[in-house]
Design an enzyme around this catalytic site. Structure first.
Site, PDB file in Angstrom:
ATOM      1  N   ARG A 194       0.844  -1.201   0.000  1.00  0.00           N
ATOM      2  CA  ARG A 194       0.000   0.000   0.000  1.00  0.00           C
ATOM      3  C   ARG A 194       0.876   1.246   0.000  1.00  0.00           C
ATOM      4  O   ARG A 194       0.560   2.232  -0.659  1.00  0.00           O
ATOM      5  CB  ARG A 194      -0.973  -0.034   1.185  1.00  0.00           C
ATOM      6  N   GLY A 248       9.923  13.524  -1.819  1.00  0.00           N
ATOM      7  CA  GLY A 248      10.855  13.915  -0.764  1.00  0.00           C
ATOM      8  C   GLY A 248      10.421  15.177  -0.054  1.00  0.00           C
ATOM      9  O   GLY A 248      10.620  16.286  -0.567  1.00  0.00           O
ATOM     10  N   TRP A 291      13.538   8.906   5.082  1.00  0.00           N
ATOM     11  CA  TRP A 291      12.385   7.997   5.119  1.00  0.00           C
ATOM     12  C   TRP A 291      11.601   8.051   3.812  1.00  0.00           C
ATOM     13  O   TRP A 291      10.378   8.143   3.826  1.00  0.00           O
ATOM     14  CB  TRP A 291      11.441   8.324   6.291  1.00  0.00           C
ATOM     15  N   THR A 304      10.081   6.418   0.753  1.00  0.00           N
ATOM     16  CA  THR A 304       9.657   5.145   0.158  1.00  0.00           C
ATOM     17  C   THR A 304       9.987   5.147  -1.333  1.00  0.00           C
ATOM     18  O   THR A 304       9.754   6.157  -2.010  1.00  0.00           O
ATOM     19  CB  THR A 304       8.144   4.954   0.377  1.00  0.00           C
ATOM     20  N   CYS A 351      -0.938  16.989  -0.891  1.00  0.00           N
ATOM     21  CA  CYS A 351      -0.568  15.644  -1.365  1.00  0.00           C
ATOM     22  C   CYS A 351      -0.649  14.651  -0.203  1.00  0.00           C
ATOM     23  O   CYS A 351      -1.147  13.530  -0.356  1.00  0.00           O
ATOM     24  CB  CYS A 351       0.855  15.629  -1.917  1.00  0.00           C
ATOM     25  N   ALA A 401      -2.650  10.878   0.473  1.00  0.00           N
ATOM     26  CA  ALA A 401      -2.055   9.603   0.906  1.00  0.00           C
ATOM     27  C   ALA A 401      -2.698   9.127   2.208  1.00  0.00           C
ATOM     28  O   ALA A 401      -2.955   7.938   2.390  1.00  0.00           O
ATOM     29  CB  ALA A 401      -0.553   9.771   1.079  1.00  0.00           C
ATOM     30  N   GLY A 420       2.353 -18.293  20.573  1.00  0.00           N
ATOM     31  CA  GLY A 420       3.679 -18.295  19.956  1.00  0.00           C
ATOM     32  C   GLY A 420       3.617 -18.140  18.446  1.00  0.00           C
ATOM     33  O   GLY A 420       4.466 -17.466  17.844  1.00  0.00           O
ATOM     34  N   GLU A 436       3.190   9.784   7.382  1.00  0.00           N
ATOM     35  CA  GLU A 436       2.066  10.582   6.834  1.00  0.00           C
ATOM     36  C   GLU A 436       1.363  11.337   7.966  1.00  0.00           C
ATOM     37  O   GLU A 436       0.136  11.333   8.072  1.00  0.00           O
ATOM     38  CB  GLU A 436       1.055   9.704   6.095  1.00  0.00           C
TER      39      GLU A 436
END
Lengths: 394, 259
Positions: A99, A139, A172, A174, A248, A252, A350, A373
């Site tokens: 996603r 960015g 960070w 993506t 933007c 997202a 477990g 975000e």
């Protein structure tokens, strides 16, 4: 009506598929079958290896029409917000990393180009990004500027010849190291501007961030801009300061509101199946009161989260969303999904901590979704300000 | 080239299939209906032939109202039109009646080629393509692993136990395909949106000239007189290895003709 008995599909309780049109249901079913065939079998291996074949997946999702599906023209589908939402749900039911790939491509890079780009920028890049033949990244965040993007240190200076020179670091990011283009936000003499940066430009470097314990099936990079020289027409002409970048992000975040309910659904489905089959004291563990309470709490939180997402989706389709409405959705649904993942993990005992089941993968992924975000705290304060009229931060 | 692809809605492969207690036919309402998987290969082959030669692809199905979903799926993959024979009286039809009905709605529409998947996952008889070809009096080339068309001649490669046969026939012809033939495409969002606007013709028995008395359960050439649920799986045989475990497993496999 006959009472339900022993379901493992949490959508049945609230008849949630009844919220969808036929077309939305077909979109979701198509994405689900693609993911089941092509992606799901590999996810735990990719997560363990800290790897994602971004280009291959982008081409696959592009051929279905997923990338930038909510945009119109330039090869995009022009789907309604709820269609985009349910597709995000299916993607994140597989893995938040998928996603994220789609959010960054469609809601950040492509949305920025579609909304603020020049005709030439759109024509050159949007169709290729929609087909998944090109990959984009976005960015904004920096090592020392996250929740406070206005504190960004990346600069863009105009040279006497009219070119731009970009310097700074973005964190960070993506898809950073696999992207063909980066939408980079930088401080100029006249305010914050957006730039279309081909990643092959000299001075541009992307370095993957190692040792992540979350979103491992996702590429996360640091971008280093060291004297990146761009022509005058690299600027996104319709950007009006930092607000454009934040617009933007709201796109997202909308996808996340639906997406995290996919992760929650997968955890709940897994927990229900496990509670049916796992025996303790000679009975299925689902027959014990404490396990039932956990499952009911999870189902209630899940159903509420899906309903909130749909309410926000129909508002977005009709009149658009105010930022505090998007924040409300992200605040509520990411918390709900994390709570569901934690309860599911406990039900599985477990088994809940191994990659043989999807639970711990979702749980670890959602820890990232909680703060990217817009952090959970910032969304809290945006809703807080809307309720009280008092801003707790400026 | 005008191509027809005959498709069938079948119960989801993974679902528990049941017979209706009232008439011993498959209880189609009890499981989700999906497009028969082998038919996806037939649709894909038709779309590839269309892409290579031009023309149009019509998907044809006989089935209850909800079988229209199957047509919709084929249209979203790229087929151009649908033809749906839908009539209560067809319920329980056997292969003889089904092939008759299909041949009647296929005939006279100018198709050059009719493509089938080589079997359905519910009935698994593989006879319908051959029966339809006989009724149309067209050549048949079944179990195709490769299909080519040039200058009105069909060439098919079919894998058999003895080797590979190359078969040619004049068009119009009937082909059934195996899953080796291609990799079916996924539909796309644009395909799903476009499918809503594509024409689907729905026919009743009356539209086809088929007499109701010749089809359906009552006219079937065979009848299910009794049936019982499969008994629960018995406990497997546990062998303890006293040094001859490998031999005993091999013996077991040979006895059960598994190797």
């Amino acid at each position: 009506m006959t009472p339900m008995a022993g379901v493992t599909d949490p959508d049945l309780l609230g008849d949630l598929s009844g919220l969808l049109t036929d077309e939305q249901r077909q979109f979701a079913a198509l994405v689900r079958s693609y993911l089941d065939d092509q992606i799901r079998p590999h996810l735990s291996d990719w997560f363990e290896a800290g790897h994602l074949p971004v280009r291959e997946i982008a081409r696959g999702l592009g051929s279905l029409g997923v990338l930038g599906m909510q945009l119109s023209d330039y090869g995009c589908v022009g789907a309604d917000p709820i269609s985009y939402g349910v597709v995000c749900t299916e993607l994140e039911a597989a893995d938040s990393g998928l996603r994220s790939l789609v959010s960054v491509t469609g809601s950040l890079a492509m949305f920025a180009l579609r909304t603020y780009g020049s005709q030439q920028q759109r024509t050159e890049w949007l169709p290729a990004l929609a087909r998944g033949e090109a990959v984009g990244c976005f960015g904004l965040t920096e090592p020392d500027a996250g929740s406070d993007p206005a504190a960004m240190r990346t600069t863009a200076h105009r040279t006497p010849g009219g070119d731009w020179l970009l310097n700074g670091r973005k964190m960070w990011i993506t898809n950073g190291s696999v992207a063909d283009i980066a939408i980079v936000w930088a401080r100029t003499e006249t305010g914050i501007a957006g730039f279309l940066v081909p990643t092959g430009t000299p001075g541009f470097t992307a370095v993957d961030i190692p040792r992540k314990m979350s979103l491992r099936a996702s590429i996360t990079s640091e971008l280093i801009l060291d004297g990146v020289r761009l022509p005058a027409d690299a600027v996104l002409p319709d950007v009006r300061g930092l607000g454009s970048a934040l617009t933007c992000l709201n796109e997202a975040r909308f996808g996340i509101i639906f997406g995290v309910m996919g992760a929650a659904r997968d955890c709940l489905t897994t927990a229900l199946e496990y509670a049916h089959t796992r025996q303790a004291f000679g009975r299925p563990i689902g027959s014990f009161q404490l396990q039932q309470r956990a499952l009911v709490e999870m189902a209630a939180a899940y159903t509420s989260g899906v309903l909130l997402a749909h309410r926000l989706g129909s508002l977005k389709a009709r009149q658009g969303l105010r930022p505090e409405q998007v924040s409300l959705g992200k605040f509520a649904n990411v918390s709900a999904a994390l709570g569901i993942a934690r309860q599911a993990r406990a039900i599985l005992g477990g088994s809940g901590i191994t990659l043989d089941y999807p639970i711990v993968r979702h749980l670890l992924n959602l820890e990232s979704v909680l703060t990217y975000e817009g952090t959970h705290d910032i969304h809290t304060l945006i809703v807080g300000a809307a309720l009280t009229g008092e801003r707790a931060f400026t | 080239m005008k191509i027809a692809v005959c498709i069938k809605q079948v119960p989801d492969t993974w679902s528990e299939k049941r017979l209706s207690p009232s008439d011993a036919t498959l209880d189609r309402a009890a499981a989700e209906g999906v497009l028969n998987e082998l038919d996806e290969y037939a649709i894909e082959e038709a779309l590839r032939l269309k892409e290579g030669h031009g023309g149009e692809v019509t998907v044809v199905t006989m089935g209850p109202e909800r079988a229209a979903d199957t047509i919709r799926k084929a249209l979203s993959m790229g087929a151009d039109a649908g033809l749906h024979l839908c009539d209560e009286a067809l319920h329980g039809s056997d292969a003889c009646a089904t092939s008759d009905a299909l041949a009647r709605i296929l005939a006279g529409r100018g198709f050059d080629l009719v493509i089938f998947g080589c079997e359905s996952t519910d009935a698994r008889m593989s006879v319908i393509p051959a029966m339809v070809a006989e009724r149309l009096d067209w050549p048949q080339a079944t179990f195709a692993a490769e299909v080519q068309v040039a200058a009105g001649v069909l060439t098919v490669r079919r894998q058999t136990e003895a080797g590979v046969d190359t078969v040619t026939a004049n068009l119009p012809a009937v082909v059934s395909v195996v899953e080796k033939i291609n990799e079916p495409r996924y539909p796309s969002f644009k395909g799903i949106m476009a499918a809503k606007k594509k024409p689907v013709e729905t026919l009743s028995l009356a539209d086809t000239g088929i007499e109701a008395a010749t089809v359906g359960l009552a006219a079937a050439w065979s009848a299910v007189t009794d049936f019982a649920a499969r008994p629960p799986r018995a406990q497997g045989e546990i062998m303890s290895d006293d040094g001859d475990g490998g031999r005993r497993i091999a013996d077991y496999l040979v006895t059960n003709r598994l190797i």
